[in-house]
Write an enzyme that holds these catalytic residues in place. Structure first.
Site, PDB file in Angstrom:
ATOM      1  N   ASP A  71       9.157  -4.381   4.846  1.00  0.00           N
ATOM      2  CA  ASP A  71       8.781  -3.499   3.748  1.00  0.00           C
ATOM      3  C   ASP A  71       7.559  -4.041   3.041  1.00  0.00           C
ATOM      4  OD1 ASP A  71       8.909  -1.534   1.636  1.00  0.00           O
ATOM      5  OD2 ASP A  71      11.044  -1.350   2.061  1.00  0.00           O
ATOM      6  N   TYR A  80       1.646  16.117   5.570  1.00  0.00           N
ATOM      7  CA  TYR A  80       2.943  15.460   5.716  1.00  0.00           C
ATOM      8  C   TYR A  80       3.675  16.005   6.947  1.00  0.00           C
ATOM      9  CZ  TYR A  80       7.871  14.410   4.992  1.00  0.00           C
ATOM     10  OH  TYR A  80       9.173  14.003   5.183  1.00  0.00           O
ATOM     11  N   LYS A 102       4.727  14.105  10.620  1.00  0.00           N
ATOM     12  CA  LYS A 102       6.091  14.043  11.139  1.00  0.00           C
ATOM     13  C   LYS A 102       6.225  14.789  12.473  1.00  0.00           C
ATOM     14  CE  LYS A 102       7.930  11.616   7.816  1.00  0.00           C
ATOM     15  NZ  LYS A 102       8.485  10.263   8.074  1.00  0.00           N
TER      16      LYS A 102
END
Length: 260
Positions: free
Chosen positions: A32, A155, A159
């Protein structure tokens, strides 16, 4: 027990996935930007290289699973970040760790979105991404777009491209001993959805989730993480190259005539 790596494992779906895998006794590396076992910026090529190199040092005998959860929503308002993290951050990492997955006949799960079936993707951008256009050139194209007006389309494109890339490589991966699938969540209560404006939240809540009918809430991260945990496990050994819609039936409601 197995050895797994999860990106975006400090919050939301990623955190639940880490929790579930560790509860099963697996060793899990959380990757992360902040507070990770490996901290790196996957939106940058240097960050991806750091993670790939570090995992090769930590796991010289291979990985049982890789889960790419790190990503941002359209509400971040940064088109370059949407493309660089959602698409390149997942695909380049998967490519760089494929050899470790092959060693242990492991599996990779990429996080897509149920929006890919709703017609909002900019397919010209999807095609550029999937035809291996240079990352810098794609990001430079974002300067010609509007960060607010085009954010949702970018976006969805990111995806969609993730899911299509997965489909394209799945047979080759499987022939070399590693499986790869994608999960397509619906709207989930995460840190990203918590940042939605009142207007955006009204729009999100207007999209029905059949399993939550009348409850006025979004899906729980655990709903998605449990499905990911299955896909990345040996229990899903016969599953390869699929896009699993985990959205409480939203996609089936909107696309009831589509069976494939």
């Amino acid at each position: 027990m197995g050895i797994y790596a999860v990106t975006g494992g400090s919050s939301g779906i990623g955190a639940k996935t880490v929790e579930f895998l560790r509860a099963e006794g697996h060793q899990v590396y959380n990757i992360d930007l902040n507070n990770g076992d490996i901290s790196a910026n996957l939106a940058e090529p240097e960050g991806r290289t750091l993670v790939i190199d570090e995992l090769h040092k930590l796991c010289p005998n291979g990985l049982d699973g890789l889960v790419c959860c790190a990503g941002v929503s359209n509400s971040c308002g940064n088109l370059k970040l949407i493309i660089s993290l959602n698409y390149f951050g997942s695909v380049r990492l998967a490519e760089g760790l494929e050899d470790l997955l092959q060693m242990r006949h492991g599996a990779c799960v990429l996080v897509s979105s149920n929006t890919i079936s709703q017609g909002a993707a900019r397919m010209d951008i999807v095609n550029l991404l999937n035809n291996r256009m240079d990352e810098d050139r794609v990001l430079n194209l974002m300067d010609q777009l509007d960060d607010q007006k085009d954010a949702h389309a970018m976006y969805v494109a990111s995806k969609y491209a993730v899911a299509r890339w997965m489909r394209r490589v799945s047979a080759q991966w499987a022939s070399q001993g590693a499986r790869i699938n994608a999960i397509a969540p619906g709207n989930v209560e995460t840190a990203m959805t918590a940042k939605l404006t009142d207007r955006e939240r009204v729009a999100v809540m207007a999209l029905p989730i059949p399993t939550l009918y009348g409850q006025n809430k979004l899906m729980d991260p655990a709903d998605i993480a449990s499905s990911i945990t299955f896909l990345v496990s040996q229990q899903a050994h016969g599953v390869n190259g699929i896009i699993l819609f985990c959205d409480g039936g939203t996609d089936a409601l909107l696309n009831s005539e589509k069976v494939y």
